[in-house]
Write a protein that holds these residues in place. Structure first.
Motif, PDB file in Angstrom:
ATOM      1  N   ASP A 553       5.305   0.513  -2.658  1.00  0.00           N
ATOM      2  CA  ASP A 553       4.343   1.555  -3.011  1.00  0.00           C
ATOM      3  C   ASP A 553       3.000   1.254  -2.362  1.00  0.00           C
ATOM      4  O   ASP A 553       2.666   0.087  -2.088  1.00  0.00           O
ATOM      5  CB  ASP A 553       4.139   1.610  -4.522  1.00  0.00           C
ATOM      6  N   ILE A 554       2.215   2.300  -2.157  1.00  0.00           N
ATOM      7  CA  ILE A 554       0.824   2.113  -1.745  1.00  0.00           C
ATOM      8  C   ILE A 554       0.060   1.492  -2.905  1.00  0.00           C
ATOM      9  O   ILE A 554       0.235   1.891  -4.067  1.00  0.00           O
ATOM     10  CB  ILE A 554       0.187   3.460  -1.339  1.00  0.00           C
ATOM     11  N   TRP A 555      -0.784   0.508  -2.603  1.00  0.00           N
ATOM     12  CA  TRP A 555      -1.634  -0.093  -3.633  1.00  0.00           C
ATOM     13  C   TRP A 555      -3.078  -0.024  -3.149  1.00  0.00           C
ATOM     14  O   TRP A 555      -3.392  -0.511  -2.056  1.00  0.00           O
ATOM     15  CB  TRP A 555      -1.224  -1.542  -3.896  1.00  0.00           C
ATOM     16  N   VAL A 556      -3.924   0.613  -3.929  1.00  0.00           N
ATOM     17  CA  VAL A 556      -5.330   0.762  -3.566  1.00  0.00           C
ATOM     18  C   VAL A 556      -6.179   0.345  -4.750  1.00  0.00           C
ATOM     19  O   VAL A 556      -5.873   0.676  -5.901  1.00  0.00           O
ATOM     20  CB  VAL A 556      -5.648   2.207  -3.107  1.00  0.00           C
ATOM     21  N   LEU A 557      -7.252  -0.433  -4.475  1.00  0.00           N
ATOM     22  CA  LEU A 557      -8.133  -0.932  -5.522  1.00  0.00           C
ATOM     23  C   LEU A 557      -9.576  -0.687  -5.142  1.00  0.00           C
ATOM     24  O   LEU A 557      -9.963  -0.848  -3.977  1.00  0.00           O
ATOM     25  CB  LEU A 557      -7.952  -2.444  -5.729  1.00  0.00           C
ATOM     26  N   LYS A 558     -10.381  -0.321  -6.123  1.00  0.00           N
ATOM     27  CA  LYS A 558     -11.834  -0.260  -5.961  1.00  0.00           C
ATOM     28  C   LYS A 558     -12.401  -1.521  -6.608  1.00  0.00           C
ATOM     29  O   LYS A 558     -12.144  -1.809  -7.779  1.00  0.00           O
ATOM     30  CB  LYS A 558     -12.384   0.992  -6.625  1.00  0.00           C
ATOM     31  N   LEU A 559     -13.165  -2.282  -5.836  1.00  0.00           N
ATOM     32  CA  LEU A 559     -13.747  -3.536  -6.292  1.00  0.00           C
ATOM     33  C   LEU A 559     -15.260  -3.440  -6.274  1.00  0.00           C
ATOM     34  O   LEU A 559     -15.834  -2.694  -5.473  1.00  0.00           O
ATOM     35  CB  LEU A 559     -13.286  -4.699  -5.401  1.00  0.00           C
TER      36      LEU A 559
END
Length: 562
Positions: A553-559
Protein backbone atom coordinates in the motif's frame (compact mmCIF):
# COMPACT_ATOMS: atom_id res chain seq x y z
CA UNK A 1 111.04 -50.93 34.46
CA UNK A 2 114.24 -51.53 32.51
CA UNK A 3 115.64 -51.03 29.01
CA UNK A 4 118.31 -53.13 27.25
CA UNK A 5 121.51 -52.08 25.44
CA UNK A 6 124.34 -54.03 23.62
CA UNK A 7 127.77 -54.08 25.27
CA UNK A 8 130.55 -53.05 22.88
CA UNK A 9 132.87 -55.52 24.41
CA UNK A 10 130.80 -58.65 24.72
CA UNK A 11 128.17 -57.96 22.16
CA UNK A 12 125.60 -59.08 24.65
CA UNK A 13 122.57 -57.17 25.63
CA UNK A 14 122.61 -55.45 28.96
CA UNK A 15 119.60 -54.14 30.93
CA UNK A 16 119.43 -50.44 31.82
CA UNK A 17 117.12 -49.21 34.52
CA UNK A 18 114.31 -46.68 33.52
CA UNK A 19 114.23 -43.67 35.75
CA UNK A 20 111.04 -41.98 37.07
CA UNK A 21 111.79 -38.78 35.18
CA UNK A 22 112.09 -40.59 31.88
CA UNK A 23 108.87 -42.42 32.57
CA UNK A 24 107.03 -39.17 33.25
CA UNK A 25 108.38 -37.68 30.07
CA UNK A 26 107.09 -40.64 28.09
CA UNK A 27 103.58 -40.29 29.58
CA UNK A 28 103.59 -36.58 28.91
CA UNK A 29 104.55 -37.07 25.27
CA UNK A 30 101.76 -39.64 24.84
CA UNK A 31 99.20 -37.35 26.37
CA UNK A 32 100.25 -34.47 24.14
CA UNK A 33 99.98 -36.74 21.12
CA UNK A 34 96.49 -37.84 22.01
CA UNK A 35 95.36 -34.27 22.65
CA UNK A 36 96.79 -33.08 19.34
CA UNK A 37 94.93 -35.84 17.48
CA UNK A 38 91.54 -35.22 19.14
CA UNK A 39 89.00 -32.90 17.26
CA UNK A 40 87.70 -29.85 19.08
CA UNK A 41 83.99 -30.00 20.13
CA UNK A 42 81.86 -26.76 19.63
CA UNK A 43 80.78 -25.02 22.74
CA UNK A 44 77.00 -25.46 23.49
CA UNK A 45 74.81 -22.53 22.21
CA UNK A 46 71.77 -21.09 24.10
CA UNK A 47 68.24 -21.79 22.65
CA UNK A 48 66.92 -18.83 20.49
CA UNK A 49 64.22 -16.62 22.07
CA UNK A 50 60.77 -17.33 20.47
CA UNK A 51 59.09 -14.54 18.46
CA UNK A 52 55.79 -13.57 20.07
CA UNK A 53 52.94 -11.97 18.13
CA UNK A 54 49.67 -10.27 19.10
CA UNK A 55 47.06 -8.50 16.98
CA UNK A 56 43.33 -7.66 17.24
CA UNK A 57 40.73 -7.02 14.53
CA UNK A 58 38.74 -4.84 14.45
CA UNK A 59 40.56 -2.38 16.66
CA UNK A 60 37.68 0.14 16.65
CA UNK A 61 33.96 -0.52 17.26
CA UNK A 62 31.31 2.14 16.56
CA UNK A 63 28.02 1.56 18.36
CA UNK A 64 24.68 3.36 18.06
CA UNK A 65 23.25 4.91 21.21
CA UNK A 66 20.97 1.93 21.75
CA UNK A 67 22.20 -1.24 23.46
CA UNK A 68 22.58 -4.58 21.72
CA UNK A 69 25.55 -4.29 19.36
CA UNK A 70 27.75 -7.40 19.73
CA UNK A 71 31.05 -7.45 17.85
CA UNK A 72 33.39 -10.42 17.46
CA UNK A 73 37.02 -9.36 17.73
CA UNK A 74 39.65 -11.76 16.38
CA UNK A 75 42.68 -12.23 18.65
CA UNK A 76 45.77 -13.46 16.78
CA UNK A 77 48.35 -14.56 19.38
CA UNK A 78 50.87 -17.35 19.98
CA UNK A 79 50.89 -17.15 23.76
CA UNK A 80 48.47 -16.69 26.64
CA UNK A 81 46.76 -13.29 26.80
CA UNK A 82 44.40 -11.25 28.96
CA UNK A 83 41.76 -8.63 28.08
CA UNK A 84 41.27 -5.81 30.58
CA UNK A 85 38.40 -3.33 30.73
CA UNK A 86 38.95 -0.49 33.23
CA UNK A 87 36.58 -0.23 36.17
CA UNK A 88 33.47 1.89 35.74
CA UNK A 89 32.63 0.88 32.16
CA UNK A 90 29.52 -1.11 33.04
CA UNK A 91 27.98 -0.52 29.62
CA UNK A 92 30.29 -3.07 27.97
CA UNK A 93 30.33 -6.85 28.44
CA UNK A 94 33.16 -9.26 27.45
CA UNK A 95 32.41 -12.95 27.00
CA UNK A 96 35.94 -13.79 28.25
CA UNK A 97 38.95 -12.01 29.70
CA UNK A 98 41.74 -14.46 28.81
CA UNK A 99 42.89 -17.00 26.27
CA UNK A 100 45.83 -19.29 25.50
CA UNK A 101 46.46 -18.35 21.85
CA UNK A 102 44.53 -17.29 18.75
CA UNK A 103 40.89 -16.89 19.73
CA UNK A 104 37.81 -14.68 19.41
CA UNK A 105 36.51 -12.16 21.93
CA UNK A 106 32.91 -10.89 21.87
CA UNK A 107 32.43 -7.26 22.87
CA UNK A 108 28.80 -6.33 23.61
CA UNK A 109 27.35 -2.87 24.25
CA UNK A 110 24.86 -3.68 26.99
CA UNK A 111 23.31 -0.31 27.88
CA UNK A 112 21.71 2.62 26.05
CA UNK A 113 23.76 5.81 26.17
CA UNK A 114 21.60 8.34 27.95
CA UNK A 115 24.57 10.17 29.49
CA UNK A 116 24.11 13.23 27.31
CA UNK A 117 27.39 12.82 25.42
CA UNK A 118 29.09 10.24 23.22
CA UNK A 119 31.31 7.90 25.23
CA UNK A 120 34.42 5.78 24.66
CA UNK A 121 35.95 2.76 26.38
CA UNK A 122 39.35 1.21 25.69
CA UNK A 123 39.93 -2.53 26.20
CA UNK A 124 43.60 -3.55 26.56
CA UNK A 125 44.73 -6.95 25.27
CA UNK A 126 48.22 -8.06 26.40
CA UNK A 127 50.33 -11.22 26.44
CA UNK A 128 50.79 -12.50 29.98
CA UNK A 129 54.55 -12.88 29.36
CA UNK A 130 54.81 -9.29 28.14
CA UNK A 131 56.86 -10.36 25.12
CA UNK A 132 54.84 -8.39 22.51
CA UNK A 133 53.35 -4.89 22.52
CA UNK A 134 49.85 -4.70 23.99
CA UNK A 135 46.90 -3.90 21.68
CA UNK A 136 43.75 -1.87 22.31
CA UNK A 137 40.12 -2.17 21.23
CA UNK A 138 38.34 1.19 21.23
CA UNK A 139 34.56 1.15 21.65
CA UNK A 140 32.69 4.36 20.75
CA UNK A 141 28.98 4.74 21.52
CA UNK A 142 26.76 7.51 20.16
CA UNK A 143 24.58 9.47 22.52
CA UNK A 144 20.84 8.81 22.57
CA UNK A 145 19.03 11.78 21.09
CA UNK A 146 15.27 11.86 20.86
CA UNK A 147 14.42 13.06 17.38
CA UNK A 148 12.50 16.35 17.81
CA UNK A 149 9.89 15.27 15.28
CA UNK A 150 6.42 13.86 15.70
CA UNK A 151 3.78 12.33 13.43
CA UNK A 152 0.95 14.78 12.73
CA UNK A 153 -1.01 12.33 10.59
CA UNK A 154 -0.41 9.15 8.60
CA UNK A 155 -2.40 7.36 5.92
CA UNK A 156 -2.32 3.88 4.38
CA UNK A 157 -3.83 4.19 0.88
CA UNK A 158 -4.51 1.52 -1.74
CA UNK A 159 -6.67 -1.34 -2.88
CA UNK A 160 -6.46 -5.11 -3.13
CA UNK A 161 -3.49 -5.04 -5.54
CA UNK A 162 -0.06 -3.46 -5.29
CA UNK A 163 0.09 0.32 -4.79
CA UNK A 164 3.23 2.50 -4.58
CA UNK A 165 3.76 6.22 -4.02
CA UNK A 166 6.69 7.66 -5.98
CA UNK A 167 6.13 11.42 -6.03
CA UNK A 168 4.79 14.02 -3.60
CA UNK A 169 4.13 17.71 -4.36
CA UNK A 170 2.96 20.41 -1.98
CA UNK A 171 -0.18 22.08 -3.32
CA UNK A 172 -1.31 25.72 -2.81
CA UNK A 173 -4.07 24.71 -0.35
CA UNK A 174 -1.56 23.11 2.05
CA UNK A 175 -2.29 19.60 0.83
CA UNK A 176 -0.39 17.28 -1.50
CA UNK A 177 -0.53 15.72 -4.93
CA UNK A 178 0.56 12.09 -4.49
CA UNK A 179 1.29 9.97 -7.54
CA UNK A 180 2.56 6.48 -8.24
CA UNK A 181 1.20 3.25 -9.62
CA UNK A 182 -1.53 0.73 -8.89
CA UNK A 183 -2.59 -2.75 -9.91
CA UNK A 184 -5.76 -2.47 -7.83
CA UNK A 185 -8.98 -2.01 -9.77
CA UNK A 186 -11.93 -0.23 -8.23
CA UNK A 187 -11.18 -1.33 -4.68
CA UNK A 188 -10.24 0.54 -1.55
CA UNK A 189 -9.00 4.02 -2.42
CA UNK A 190 -8.39 3.18 -6.10
CA UNK A 191 -10.88 3.97 -8.88
CA UNK A 192 -11.47 1.68 -11.85
CA UNK A 193 -8.37 0.73 -13.81
CA UNK A 194 -7.82 0.84 -17.58
CA UNK A 195 -5.97 -2.49 -17.39
CA UNK A 196 -2.67 -3.83 -16.15
CA UNK A 197 -0.79 -1.28 -14.04
CA UNK A 198 -2.04 2.33 -14.15
CA UNK A 199 -0.78 5.72 -13.07
CA UNK A 200 -2.48 6.59 -9.78
CA UNK A 201 -2.89 10.20 -8.66
CA UNK A 202 -4.48 11.23 -5.36
CA UNK A 203 -5.12 14.80 -4.22
CA UNK A 204 -4.87 15.04 -0.41
CA UNK A 205 -5.97 17.97 1.71
CA UNK A 206 -3.92 19.45 4.56
CA UNK A 207 -5.15 16.72 6.93
CA UNK A 208 -4.34 13.87 4.53
CA UNK A 209 -7.92 13.18 3.46
CA UNK A 210 -8.50 12.33 -0.20
CA UNK A 211 -10.03 15.20 -2.21
CA UNK A 212 -10.02 13.30 -5.50
CA UNK A 213 -8.29 10.29 -7.07
CA UNK A 214 -7.65 9.32 -10.68
CA UNK A 215 -6.10 6.49 -12.68
CA UNK A 216 -4.57 7.03 -16.13
CA UNK A 217 -3.36 4.40 -18.59
CA UNK A 218 -4.08 1.85 -21.27
CA UNK A 219 -4.57 -1.91 -21.38
CA UNK A 220 -0.91 -2.62 -20.51
CA UNK A 221 1.33 -0.94 -17.89
CA UNK A 222 1.82 2.70 -16.97
CA UNK A 223 2.94 4.45 -13.83
CA UNK A 224 4.05 7.84 -12.60
CA UNK A 225 7.61 8.14 -11.30
CA UNK A 226 7.81 11.93 -11.05
CA UNK A 227 5.51 14.97 -11.06
CA UNK A 228 5.83 18.76 -11.03
CA UNK A 229 3.52 21.74 -10.66
CA UNK A 230 3.07 23.87 -13.78
CA UNK A 231 2.67 27.68 -13.92
CA UNK A 232 -1.00 27.42 -14.96
CA UNK A 233 -1.99 25.67 -11.70
CA UNK A 234 -1.92 22.17 -13.18
CA UNK A 235 0.55 19.32 -12.98
CA UNK A 236 2.75 17.33 -15.32
CA UNK A 237 3.46 13.66 -14.63
CA UNK A 238 5.86 11.28 -16.28
CA UNK A 239 6.42 7.55 -16.29
CA UNK A 240 6.66 4.84 -18.87
CA UNK A 241 4.03 3.05 -20.93
CA UNK A 242 3.79 -0.26 -22.77
CA UNK A 243 0.25 0.40 -24.06
CA UNK A 244 -0.42 1.69 -27.56
CA UNK A 245 -3.39 3.62 -28.89
CA UNK A 246 -5.89 2.62 -26.21
CA UNK A 247 -7.27 4.09 -23.03
CA UNK A 248 -5.49 7.37 -22.34
CA UNK A 249 -2.33 6.37 -24.23
CA UNK A 250 -1.25 7.35 -27.75
CA UNK A 251 0.78 5.37 -30.29
CA UNK A 252 3.70 3.43 -28.86
CA UNK A 253 7.02 3.52 -30.73
CA UNK A 254 8.15 0.12 -29.42
CA UNK A 255 8.99 -1.62 -26.13
CA UNK A 256 8.63 1.04 -23.40
CA UNK A 257 8.10 4.74 -24.16
CA UNK A 258 8.32 7.91 -22.12
CA UNK A 259 4.76 8.87 -21.19
CA UNK A 260 4.16 12.53 -20.29
CA UNK A 261 0.72 13.53 -19.01
CA UNK A 262 -0.56 17.06 -18.32
CA UNK A 263 -3.57 17.46 -15.99
CA UNK A 264 -5.36 20.47 -14.52
CA UNK A 265 -5.81 21.13 -10.80
CA UNK A 266 -8.82 18.78 -10.70
CA UNK A 267 -7.06 15.90 -12.42
CA UNK A 268 -8.65 16.36 -15.84
CA UNK A 269 -6.34 15.10 -18.60
CA UNK A 270 -5.29 18.00 -20.88
CA UNK A 271 -2.73 16.31 -23.12
CA UNK A 272 -0.46 13.26 -23.21
CA UNK A 273 2.61 12.29 -25.23
CA UNK A 274 4.28 8.93 -25.90
CA UNK A 275 7.93 9.57 -26.79
CA UNK A 276 10.69 7.17 -27.82
CA UNK A 277 12.02 4.75 -30.38
CA UNK A 278 11.94 0.99 -30.89
CA UNK A 279 14.21 0.32 -27.90
CA UNK A 280 13.70 0.83 -24.17
CA UNK A 281 12.90 4.45 -23.28
CA UNK A 282 12.13 5.22 -19.62
CA UNK A 283 11.87 8.58 -17.85
CA UNK A 284 12.78 9.10 -14.20
CA UNK A 285 12.34 12.84 -13.63
CA UNK A 286 10.32 15.89 -14.62
CA UNK A 287 10.62 19.56 -13.65
CA UNK A 288 9.55 22.97 -14.90
CA UNK A 289 12.23 25.47 -15.94
CA UNK A 290 12.37 29.11 -14.88
CA UNK A 291 10.89 29.91 -18.32
CA UNK A 292 7.90 27.63 -17.78
CA UNK A 293 9.02 24.84 -20.11
CA UNK A 294 8.64 21.19 -19.12
CA UNK A 295 11.90 19.24 -18.79
CA UNK A 296 11.81 15.43 -18.79
CA UNK A 297 14.81 13.08 -18.46
CA UNK A 298 15.59 9.40 -18.20
CA UNK A 299 17.38 6.94 -20.44
CA UNK A 300 17.06 5.47 -23.93
CA UNK A 301 18.51 2.55 -25.84
CA UNK A 302 16.80 3.63 -29.06
CA UNK A 303 18.42 5.25 -32.12
CA UNK A 304 15.25 6.00 -34.06
CA UNK A 305 11.77 7.47 -33.70
CA UNK A 306 11.98 10.55 -31.47
CA UNK A 307 15.53 9.68 -30.37
CA UNK A 308 18.73 10.90 -32.02
CA UNK A 309 22.11 9.20 -32.16
CA UNK A 310 23.03 6.86 -29.32
CA UNK A 311 26.57 6.82 -27.90
CA UNK A 312 26.39 3.18 -26.80
CA UNK A 313 24.14 0.99 -24.63
CA UNK A 314 21.80 3.28 -22.65
CA UNK A 315 22.12 7.04 -23.05
CA UNK A 316 20.86 9.81 -20.82
CA UNK A 317 17.92 11.41 -22.71
CA UNK A 318 16.79 14.96 -21.89
CA UNK A 319 14.00 16.95 -23.54
CA UNK A 320 12.24 20.30 -23.21
CA UNK A 321 8.51 20.35 -24.03
CA UNK A 322 5.99 23.13 -24.50
CA UNK A 323 3.69 23.35 -21.49
CA UNK A 324 0.66 24.16 -23.64
CA UNK A 325 0.72 21.15 -25.95
CA UNK A 326 3.67 18.89 -25.04
CA UNK A 327 5.48 19.40 -28.35
CA UNK A 328 9.26 19.09 -28.49
CA UNK A 329 11.31 22.27 -28.09
CA UNK A 330 14.68 20.54 -27.65
CA UNK A 331 15.86 16.96 -27.13
CA UNK A 332 19.37 15.53 -26.74
CA UNK A 333 21.14 12.34 -25.75
CA UNK A 334 24.30 12.32 -23.62
CA UNK A 335 26.61 9.43 -22.83
CA UNK A 336 29.59 7.27 -23.65
CA UNK A 337 30.20 3.64 -24.55
CA UNK A 338 28.83 2.45 -21.18
CA UNK A 339 25.39 3.06 -19.72
CA UNK A 340 23.95 6.38 -18.56
CA UNK A 341 20.63 7.25 -16.98
CA UNK A 342 19.12 10.51 -15.71
CA UNK A 343 17.50 10.14 -12.30
CA UNK A 344 16.78 13.73 -11.21
CA UNK A 345 16.24 17.25 -12.58
CA UNK A 346 16.35 20.74 -11.10
CA UNK A 347 15.78 24.10 -12.82
CA UNK A 348 18.90 26.21 -13.47
CA UNK A 349 18.80 30.02 -13.22
CA UNK A 350 19.43 30.58 -16.96
CA UNK A 351 16.35 28.66 -18.12
CA UNK A 352 18.22 25.40 -18.49
CA UNK A 353 18.39 22.42 -16.13
CA UNK A 354 20.70 20.59 -13.78
CA UNK A 355 20.65 16.87 -14.52
CA UNK A 356 21.68 14.18 -12.05
CA UNK A 357 22.17 10.56 -12.94
CA UNK A 358 24.67 7.76 -13.23
CA UNK A 359 27.38 6.84 -15.73
CA UNK A 360 29.52 3.75 -16.28
CA UNK A 361 31.51 5.27 -19.17
CA UNK A 362 35.01 6.69 -18.75
CA UNK A 363 36.73 9.29 -20.91
CA UNK A 364 34.65 8.76 -24.03
CA UNK A 365 31.67 10.44 -25.61
CA UNK A 366 30.35 13.05 -23.17
CA UNK A 367 31.70 11.23 -20.11
CA UNK A 368 34.83 12.27 -18.25
CA UNK A 369 37.20 10.04 -16.25
CA UNK A 370 35.37 7.42 -14.19
CA UNK A 371 36.12 6.73 -10.52
CA UNK A 372 34.80 3.15 -10.60
CA UNK A 373 32.02 0.86 -11.83
CA UNK A 374 29.26 3.50 -11.81
CA UNK A 375 29.46 7.14 -10.72
CA UNK A 376 27.18 10.01 -9.85
CA UNK A 377 27.00 12.10 -13.05
CA UNK A 378 25.86 15.72 -12.72
CA UNK A 379 25.54 18.15 -15.64
CA UNK A 380 24.34 21.70 -16.14
CA UNK A 381 22.58 22.20 -19.48
CA UNK A 382 21.62 25.61 -20.85
CA UNK A 383 18.21 26.52 -22.29
CA UNK A 384 19.20 24.84 -25.59
CA UNK A 385 20.45 21.72 -23.77
CA UNK A 386 24.12 22.41 -24.45
CA UNK A 387 26.55 21.31 -21.72
CA UNK A 388 27.74 24.12 -19.42
CA UNK A 389 29.67 21.79 -17.09
CA UNK A 390 29.71 18.14 -16.08
CA UNK A 391 31.25 16.16 -13.26
CA UNK A 392 31.59 12.47 -12.34
CA UNK A 393 31.83 11.63 -8.64
CA UNK A 394 32.29 8.34 -6.86
CA UNK A 395 34.59 5.60 -5.63
CA UNK A 396 35.84 2.30 -7.01
CA UNK A 397 32.49 0.53 -6.63
CA UNK A 398 28.93 1.65 -7.49
CA UNK A 399 27.21 4.97 -6.77
CA UNK A 400 23.57 5.67 -7.68
CA UNK A 401 22.19 9.21 -7.66
CA UNK A 402 18.46 9.48 -6.88
CA UNK A 403 17.86 13.14 -5.98
CA UNK A 404 19.23 16.56 -7.02
CA UNK A 405 18.02 19.86 -5.56
CA UNK A 406 19.34 23.43 -5.33
CA UNK A 407 21.00 24.04 -1.96
CA UNK A 408 21.96 27.14 0.04
CA UNK A 409 24.38 29.76 -1.33
CA UNK A 410 24.24 28.66 -4.96
CA UNK A 411 25.00 25.01 -4.35
CA UNK A 412 23.49 21.71 -5.44
CA UNK A 413 22.71 18.75 -3.19
CA UNK A 414 23.00 15.31 -4.81
CA UNK A 415 21.92 12.25 -2.83
CA UNK A 416 21.62 8.54 -3.38
CA UNK A 417 23.79 5.63 -2.33
CA UNK A 418 27.33 4.28 -2.49
CA UNK A 419 28.91 0.84 -2.23
CA UNK A 420 32.43 2.30 -2.16
CA UNK A 421 34.35 3.05 1.03
CA UNK A 422 37.37 5.30 1.41
CA UNK A 423 38.14 5.46 -2.31
CA UNK A 424 37.88 8.24 -4.89
CA UNK A 425 35.51 10.93 -3.64
CA UNK A 426 33.86 8.66 -1.05
CA UNK A 427 34.89 8.67 2.60
CA UNK A 428 34.75 5.65 4.94
CA UNK A 429 31.33 3.96 5.01
CA UNK A 430 29.64 1.59 7.45
CA UNK A 431 29.07 -1.39 5.13
CA UNK A 432 26.62 -2.71 2.56
CA UNK A 433 25.08 0.23 0.68
CA UNK A 434 25.20 3.59 2.45
CA UNK A 435 23.41 6.88 1.86
CA UNK A 436 25.80 9.25 0.09
CA UNK A 437 25.20 13.02 0.09
CA UNK A 438 27.34 15.48 -1.88
CA UNK A 439 27.25 19.28 -1.99
CA UNK A 440 28.42 20.78 -5.29
CA UNK A 441 29.27 24.28 -6.42
CA UNK A 442 26.37 25.08 -8.79
CA UNK A 443 28.57 27.30 -10.97
CA UNK A 444 31.40 24.84 -11.62
CA UNK A 445 30.17 21.42 -10.49
CA UNK A 446 33.12 21.04 -8.10
CA UNK A 447 32.48 19.06 -4.91
CA UNK A 448 32.35 21.10 -1.68
CA UNK A 449 31.76 18.24 0.78
CA UNK A 450 30.50 14.68 0.99
CA UNK A 451 28.97 12.58 3.76
CA UNK A 452 27.85 8.95 4.10
CA UNK A 453 25.35 7.47 6.55
CA UNK A 454 24.26 3.91 7.19
CA UNK A 455 24.81 0.58 8.88
CA UNK A 456 25.84 -2.88 7.77
CA UNK A 457 22.69 -3.33 5.64
CA UNK A 458 21.50 -1.37 2.61
CA UNK A 459 20.62 2.28 3.26
CA UNK A 460 19.51 4.57 0.42
CA UNK A 461 18.37 8.20 0.06
CA UNK A 462 15.55 8.80 -2.43
CA UNK A 463 14.54 12.40 -1.78
CA UNK A 464 15.99 15.66 -0.43
CA UNK A 465 14.23 18.73 0.94
CA UNK A 466 16.15 21.98 1.59
CA UNK A 467 14.72 24.05 4.44
CA UNK A 468 14.70 27.87 4.45
CA UNK A 469 17.61 27.92 6.94
CA UNK A 470 19.77 25.81 4.60
CA UNK A 471 19.40 22.60 6.58
CA UNK A 472 18.57 19.38 4.71
CA UNK A 473 16.00 16.62 5.17
CA UNK A 474 16.80 13.26 3.58
CA UNK A 475 14.11 10.64 3.00
CA UNK A 476 14.91 7.07 2.09
CA UNK A 477 15.04 3.66 3.65
CA UNK A 478 17.23 1.48 5.83
CA UNK A 479 17.70 -2.28 6.07
CA UNK A 480 20.23 -1.95 8.89
CA UNK A 481 19.35 -2.66 12.50
CA UNK A 482 21.09 -1.19 15.53
CA UNK A 483 24.49 -0.67 13.94
CA UNK A 484 26.46 2.15 12.37
CA UNK A 485 24.31 5.27 12.22
CA UNK A 486 21.05 3.32 12.36
CA UNK A 487 18.93 2.61 15.44
CA UNK A 488 16.63 -0.30 16.17
CA UNK A 489 14.59 -1.38 13.16
CA UNK A 490 10.83 -2.01 13.23
CA UNK A 491 11.02 -4.73 10.58
CA UNK A 492 12.87 -5.81 7.45
CA UNK A 493 13.05 -2.25 6.06
CA UNK A 494 12.03 1.14 7.45
CA UNK A 495 11.48 4.70 6.30
CA UNK A 496 14.67 6.51 7.36
CA UNK A 497 14.55 10.30 7.76
CA UNK A 498 17.68 12.34 8.56
CA UNK A 499 18.05 16.05 9.21
CA UNK A 500 21.46 17.54 8.37
CA UNK A 501 22.92 20.98 8.91
CA UNK A 502 23.93 23.01 5.86
CA UNK A 503 27.41 21.45 6.19
CA UNK A 504 26.18 17.84 6.47
CA UNK A 505 26.27 17.31 10.25
CA UNK A 506 23.45 15.10 11.58
CA UNK A 507 20.91 17.03 13.66
CA UNK A 508 18.57 14.06 14.15
CA UNK A 509 17.47 10.83 12.51
CA UNK A 510 14.29 8.77 12.74
CA UNK A 511 13.11 5.30 11.67
CA UNK A 512 9.42 4.73 10.88
CA UNK A 513 7.74 1.48 9.98
CA UNK A 514 6.03 -1.75 10.90
CA UNK A 515 7.02 -5.39 11.21
CA UNK A 516 7.43 -5.86 7.44
CA UNK A 517 8.97 -3.65 4.75
CA UNK A 518 8.67 0.10 4.16
CA UNK A 519 10.52 2.37 1.74
CA UNK A 520 10.25 6.18 1.65
CA UNK A 521 10.54 7.35 -1.96
CA UNK A 522 9.56 11.04 -1.85
CA UNK A 523 9.57 14.07 0.45
CA UNK A 524 7.84 17.45 0.23
CA UNK A 525 7.52 20.58 2.34
CA UNK A 526 4.28 21.65 3.98
CA UNK A 527 2.72 25.04 4.54
CA UNK A 528 4.08 25.19 8.09
CA UNK A 529 7.33 23.98 9.67
CA UNK A 530 6.55 20.36 8.86
CA UNK A 531 7.04 18.08 5.90
CA UNK A 532 5.58 14.92 4.41
CA UNK A 533 7.11 11.65 3.19
CA UNK A 534 5.58 8.98 0.99
CA UNK A 535 6.43 5.52 -0.28
CA UNK A 536 5.00 2.10 0.37
CA UNK A 537 4.39 -0.39 3.17
CA UNK A 538 3.89 -4.15 3.41
CA UNK A 539 3.09 -4.03 7.13
CA UNK A 540 -0.35 -4.03 8.68
CA UNK A 541 -1.41 -2.91 12.14
CA UNK A 542 2.10 -2.93 13.56
CA UNK A 543 4.61 -0.33 14.68
CA UNK A 544 3.72 3.02 13.10
CA UNK A 545 1.55 1.45 10.36
CA UNK A 546 -2.24 1.06 10.46
CA UNK A 547 -4.34 -1.56 8.65
CA UNK A 548 -3.25 -2.55 5.14
CA UNK A 549 -5.68 -2.87 2.21
CA UNK A 550 -3.79 -5.78 0.65
CA UNK A 551 -0.28 -6.53 -0.63
CA UNK A 552 1.73 -3.28 -0.84
CA UNK A 553 0.00 0.00 0.00
CA UNK A 554 0.98 3.64 -0.36
CA UNK A 555 2.11 5.04 2.99
CA UNK A 556 2.19 8.80 3.50
CA UNK A 557 2.94 10.69 6.73
CA UNK A 558 2.88 14.34 7.74
CA UNK A 559 5.65 15.07 10.24
CA UNK A 560 6.35 18.15 12.30
CA UNK A 561 9.53 19.19 14.05
CA UNK A 562 8.85 19.83 17.74
Amino acid sequence: MQTSATSPKTGKSQSKPVTASSLCAMFLLAALFLISCKKDKPAPQPEPEPTYTLSVSPATIQSPATAGLATTVTIDANAAWTATLPLGFDWIELNKTSGTGSDALQVKVSKDNTSGAARTAVITVALTNGKAPAKTITVNQDVAVTAPVSIEWKKVLGGNGNDYGYSLIKTPDGGYLLSGRTSSNGSGDVPASNGGIDMLVLKLDAAGAITWQKTYGGNADEYSVSAAATPDGGYVLTGYTTSSNNGDVGLNHGATDFWVVKINSSGVLQWQKTLGGTGEDRPNAVTVTTEGRIAVAGYTSSTNGDVGANHGNDDLWVMLLDNGNGNFLWKKTFGGNGSESARALAPAPDGGVYVGGTTSSSNNGDAGPSKGNADFWVLQLDRNLSIVWKNSLGGTNIEELNALVPGPDHTLIAAGSTKSSGTGDVGPTKGGEDIWVVQLNATTGAMNWQKSFGGTGNDVAKGVLVKTDGSLLLAGYSYSDNNGDVGASHGSGDFWILKLSATGTVAWKKLLGGDNEEQALAIAASGDTGFAVAGYTLSTNSGDVAANHGNSDIWVLKLKED
